[in-house]
Scaffold this motif. Structure first.
Motif, PDB file in Angstrom:
ATOM      1  N   CYS A   1       0.846  -1.196   0.000  1.00 52.90           N
ATOM      2  CA  CYS A   1       0.000   0.000   0.000  1.00 52.90           C
ATOM      3  C   CYS A   1       0.877   1.240   0.000  1.00 52.90           C
TER       4      CYS A   1
ATOM      5  N   GLU B   1      -0.268  -4.737  -2.376  1.00 56.67           N
ATOM      6  CA  GLU B   1      -1.028  -3.542  -2.750  1.00 56.67           C
ATOM      7  C   GLU B   1      -2.517  -3.883  -2.676  1.00 56.67           C
TER       8      GLU B   1
ATOM      9  N   GLU C   1      -6.508  -3.948  -3.367  1.00 55.66           N
ATOM     10  CA  GLU C   1      -7.352  -3.800  -4.540  1.00 55.66           C
ATOM     11  C   GLU C   1      -8.440  -2.765  -4.250  1.00 55.66           C
ATOM     12  N   PHE C   2      -8.787  -1.953  -5.237  1.00 55.45           N
ATOM     13  CA  PHE C   2      -9.846  -0.951  -5.091  1.00 55.45           C
ATOM     14  C   PHE C   2     -11.174  -1.692  -5.158  1.00 55.45           C
ATOM     15  N   LYS C   3     -11.929  -1.698  -4.038  1.00 55.39           N
ATOM     16  CA  LYS C   3     -13.163  -2.473  -3.949  1.00 55.39           C
ATOM     17  C   LYS C   3     -14.292  -1.660  -3.331  1.00 55.39           C
ATOM     18  N   GLU C   4     -15.506  -2.059  -3.672  1.00 57.50           N
ATOM     19  CA  GLU C   4     -16.693  -1.487  -3.029  1.00 57.50           C
ATOM     20  C   GLU C   4     -16.954  -2.288  -1.757  1.00 57.50           C
TER      21      GLU C   4
ATOM     22  N   TYR D   1     -16.160   2.983  -1.844  1.00 61.08           N
ATOM     23  CA  TYR D   1     -15.007   2.234  -2.345  1.00 61.08           C
ATOM     24  C   TYR D   1     -13.753   2.563  -1.546  1.00 61.08           C
ATOM     25  N   VAL D   2     -12.912   1.561  -1.340  1.00 66.77           N
ATOM     26  CA  VAL D   2     -11.636   1.753  -0.663  1.00 66.77           C
ATOM     27  C   VAL D   2     -10.572   0.876  -1.318  1.00 66.77           C
ATOM     28  N   ALA D   3      -9.334   1.246  -1.093  1.00 64.02           N
ATOM     29  CA  ALA D   3      -8.188   0.410  -1.451  1.00 64.02           C
ATOM     30  C   ALA D   3      -7.405   0.260  -0.156  1.00 64.02           C
ATOM     31  N   CYS D   4      -7.927  -0.562   0.751  1.00 62.46           N
ATOM     32  CA  CYS D   4      -7.348  -0.708   2.081  1.00 62.46           C
ATOM     33  C   CYS D   4      -7.647  -2.100   2.619  1.00 62.46           C
TER      34      CYS D   4
ATOM     35  N   GLU E   1     -11.249  -3.252   4.298  1.00 62.74           N
ATOM     36  CA  GLU E   1     -11.881  -4.358   3.609  1.00 62.74           C
ATOM     37  C   GLU E   1     -12.238  -5.468   4.597  1.00 62.74           C
TER      38      GLU E   1
END
Length: 72
Positions: free
Chosen positions: A32, A49, A51-54, A60-63, A67
């Protein structure tokens, strides 16, 4: 997010500034890109890294941490 003013003056006065190294846009860290400044960062954040997710409807987050928290 720590730069956003809080509506509560007492909480705003006691807020701590974000610490850590600002990641290089030219040579980003592995995993990240924000793990060097994130207070929630785990070992996985340093390796993978996200993934960009809902995680919720329209959110949406990339965390990795968020998640996992909202996966239920």
């Amino acid at each position: 997010l720590s730069a956003i003013p809080l509506p509560d003056p007492d909480r705003e006065a006691n807020k701590k500034p974000l610490e850590g190294e600002i990641p290089s846009p030219v040579n980003p860290p592995s995993g990240c890109r924000f793990h060097t400044r994130c207070w929630l960062a785990e070992e996985r954040c340093r390796r993978e890294e996200p993934e960009f997710k809902e995680i919720k409807d329209g959110h949406y987050v990339a965390c990795h941490v968020m998640e996992e928290r909202y996966s239920d």
